[in-house]
Design a protein around this motif. Structure first.
Motif, PDB file in Angstrom:
ATOM      1  N   THR A   1       0.842  -1.184   0.000  1.00  0.00           N
ATOM      2  CA  THR A   1       0.000   0.000   0.000  1.00  0.00           C
ATOM      3  C   THR A   1       0.885   1.245   0.000  1.00  0.00           C
ATOM      4  OG1 THR A   1      -0.102   0.194   2.406  1.00  0.00           O
ATOM      5  CG2 THR A   1      -1.691  -1.299   1.349  1.00  0.00           C
ATOM      6  N   SER A   2       0.262   2.395   0.176  1.00  0.00           N
ATOM      7  CA  SER A   2       1.022   3.645   0.197  1.00  0.00           C
ATOM      8  C   SER A   2       2.024   3.685   1.343  1.00  0.00           C
ATOM      9  CB  SER A   2       0.066   4.840   0.291  1.00  0.00           C
ATOM     10  OG  SER A   2      -0.681   4.804   1.491  1.00  0.00           O
TER      11      SER A   2
ATOM     12  N   ASP B   1     -13.056   5.694   4.303  1.00  0.00           N
ATOM     13  CA  ASP B   1     -12.989   6.522   5.508  1.00  0.00           C
ATOM     14  C   ASP B   1     -12.110   7.737   5.263  1.00  0.00           C
ATOM     15  OD1 ASP B   1     -14.524   4.630   6.837  1.00  0.00           O
ATOM     16  OD2 ASP B   1     -12.765   3.564   7.614  1.00  0.00           O
ATOM     17  N   ASP B   2     -12.499   8.863   5.829  1.00  0.00           N
ATOM     18  CA  ASP B   2     -11.687  10.071   5.677  1.00  0.00           C
ATOM     19  C   ASP B   2     -10.292   9.867   6.248  1.00  0.00           C
ATOM     20  OD1 ASP B   2     -13.655  11.498   4.361  1.00  0.00           O
ATOM     21  OD2 ASP B   2     -14.488  12.344   6.204  1.00  0.00           O
ATOM     22  N   ALA B   3     -10.184   9.098   7.329  1.00  0.00           N
ATOM     23  CA  ALA B   3      -8.865   8.844   7.915  1.00  0.00           C
ATOM     24  C   ALA B   3      -7.967   8.081   6.941  1.00  0.00           C
ATOM     25  CB  ALA B   3      -9.013   8.074   9.224  1.00  0.00           C
ATOM     26  N   GLU B   4      -8.537   7.122   6.209  1.00  0.00           N
ATOM     27  CA  GLU B   4      -7.771   6.372   5.205  1.00  0.00           C
ATOM     28  C   GLU B   4      -7.271   7.294   4.109  1.00  0.00           C
ATOM     29  OE1 GLU B   4      -9.221   2.055   4.166  1.00  0.00           O
ATOM     30  OE2 GLU B   4     -10.954   3.387   4.288  1.00  0.00           O
ATOM     31  N   TRP B   5      -8.169   8.140   3.625  1.00  0.00           N
ATOM     32  CA  TRP B   5      -7.820   9.061   2.539  1.00  0.00           C
ATOM     33  C   TRP B   5      -6.760  10.055   3.006  1.00  0.00           C
ATOM     34  CZ3 TRP B   5      -7.202   9.654  -2.241  1.00  0.00           C
ATOM     35  CH2 TRP B   5      -7.310  10.875  -2.913  1.00  0.00           C
TER      36      TRP B   5
ATOM     37  N   ASP C   1     -10.694  20.356  -0.395  1.00  0.00           N
ATOM     38  CA  ASP C   1     -10.372  20.614   1.012  1.00  0.00           C
ATOM     39  C   ASP C   1      -9.366  19.593   1.550  1.00  0.00           C
ATOM     40  OD1 ASP C   1     -12.048  22.785   1.005  1.00  0.00           O
ATOM     41  OD2 ASP C   1     -13.692  21.784   2.070  1.00  0.00           O
ATOM     42  N   SER C   2      -9.557  18.320   1.181  1.00  0.00           N
ATOM     43  CA  SER C   2      -8.646  17.290   1.680  1.00  0.00           C
ATOM     44  C   SER C   2      -7.244  17.478   1.108  1.00  0.00           C
ATOM     45  CB  SER C   2      -9.183  15.894   1.353  1.00  0.00           C
ATOM     46  OG  SER C   2      -9.226  15.660  -0.042  1.00  0.00           O
TER      47      SER C   2
END
Length: 246
Positions: free
Chosen positions: A89-90, A113-117, A210-211
């Motif tokens: 993975t990253s 999930d936002d945390a994953e992104w 925004d992210s």
């Protein structure tokens, strides 16, 4: 099976047959070529269709994917020996290595999930050199693509390299706060049926901007399609071109 098109060798073959070179590949290859001899990261490279093409165009390319069956198919493609392949993975990315990172075929939507992104964007920032570029696509939620993922509208026949035909269709199982879960059905000659399930996150243009800003990227363009149309006037896409801000 979750993400069966990438994890099951039989479905990897189906995926390659169903997903030949397309306008999205043309777009990303041209965009990468804007940085001559760029050191390229293809995160979520899958079976390596674009990865190998970028290497053939003269770029040093690293393809990263967690799915072993997909990487096996990628490594078997002509020209694959010109690519560095990493199973992972990253989190496995080396620091300060790449000029350009791409996430294509809507890989960005896999991070539900936002945390994953957020964590993935942080890894990409770490892996890119100063001023490095990030290119990716995501489906525009305003297009409501998932409403066409039903057994009638999605029914299709996929011809494999050996001439056999696989019947396929898709059904949505839930839509919850822009997270869409679905199942692909694949019926092989003789009646064997394989299922592949997944959940994708549909982020709005504002959410993506925004992210990226929070992760230290500056957005150069967001297009609505592969012809660089405005958002809402193209192919129902959000095609994002960004770079590391100072």
């Amino acid at each position: 099976m979750r993400h069966g098109e990438f994890e099951d060798p039989r479905l990897v073959t189906v995926y390659d047959a169903e997903c030949p070179w397309g306008r999205d590949d043309d777009f990303f290859l041209a965009a990468v070529d804007e940085t001559p001899a760029a050191r390229v990261l293809d995160l979520g490279c899958g079976t390596g269709r674009l990865t190998v093409a970028m290497a053939a165009a003269g770029h040093p390319v690293t393809g990263v994917d967690p799915a072993r069956a997909s990487l096996a198919a990628a490594r078997a493609k002509p020209g694959a020996d010109q690519v560095t392949w990493i199973e992972g993975t990253s989190h496995a990315l080396p620091s300060g290595t790449f000029d350009v990172a791409v996430l294509t075929s809507h890989v960005a939507q896999v991070f539900v999930d936002d945390a994953e992104w957020t964590a993935t964007l942080a890894d990409l920032r770490r892996a890119l050199l100063p001023g490095g570029r990030l290119l990716f696509d995501a489906r525009d939620p305003a297009d409501r693509r998932w409403e066409r993922w039903n057994p009638v509208d999605s029914a299709r026949l996929i011809t494999l390299p050996d001439g056999r035909e696989v019947r396929a269709w898709t059904e949505v199982t839930s839509v919850l706060q822009n997270a869409v879960s679905f199942v692909h059905h694949y019926v092989f000659p003789g009646g064997d049926e394989l299922l592949s399930s997944a959940t994708l996150r549909f982020r709005t243009e504002r959410e993506l901007r925004d992210s990226l800003r929070a992760a230290g990227f500056a957005v150069d363009h967001v297009y609505g399609g592969w012809g660089r149309e405005p958002v809402g006037a193209g192919d129902g896409e959000l095609v994002v071109l960004a770079h590391l801000s100072a």
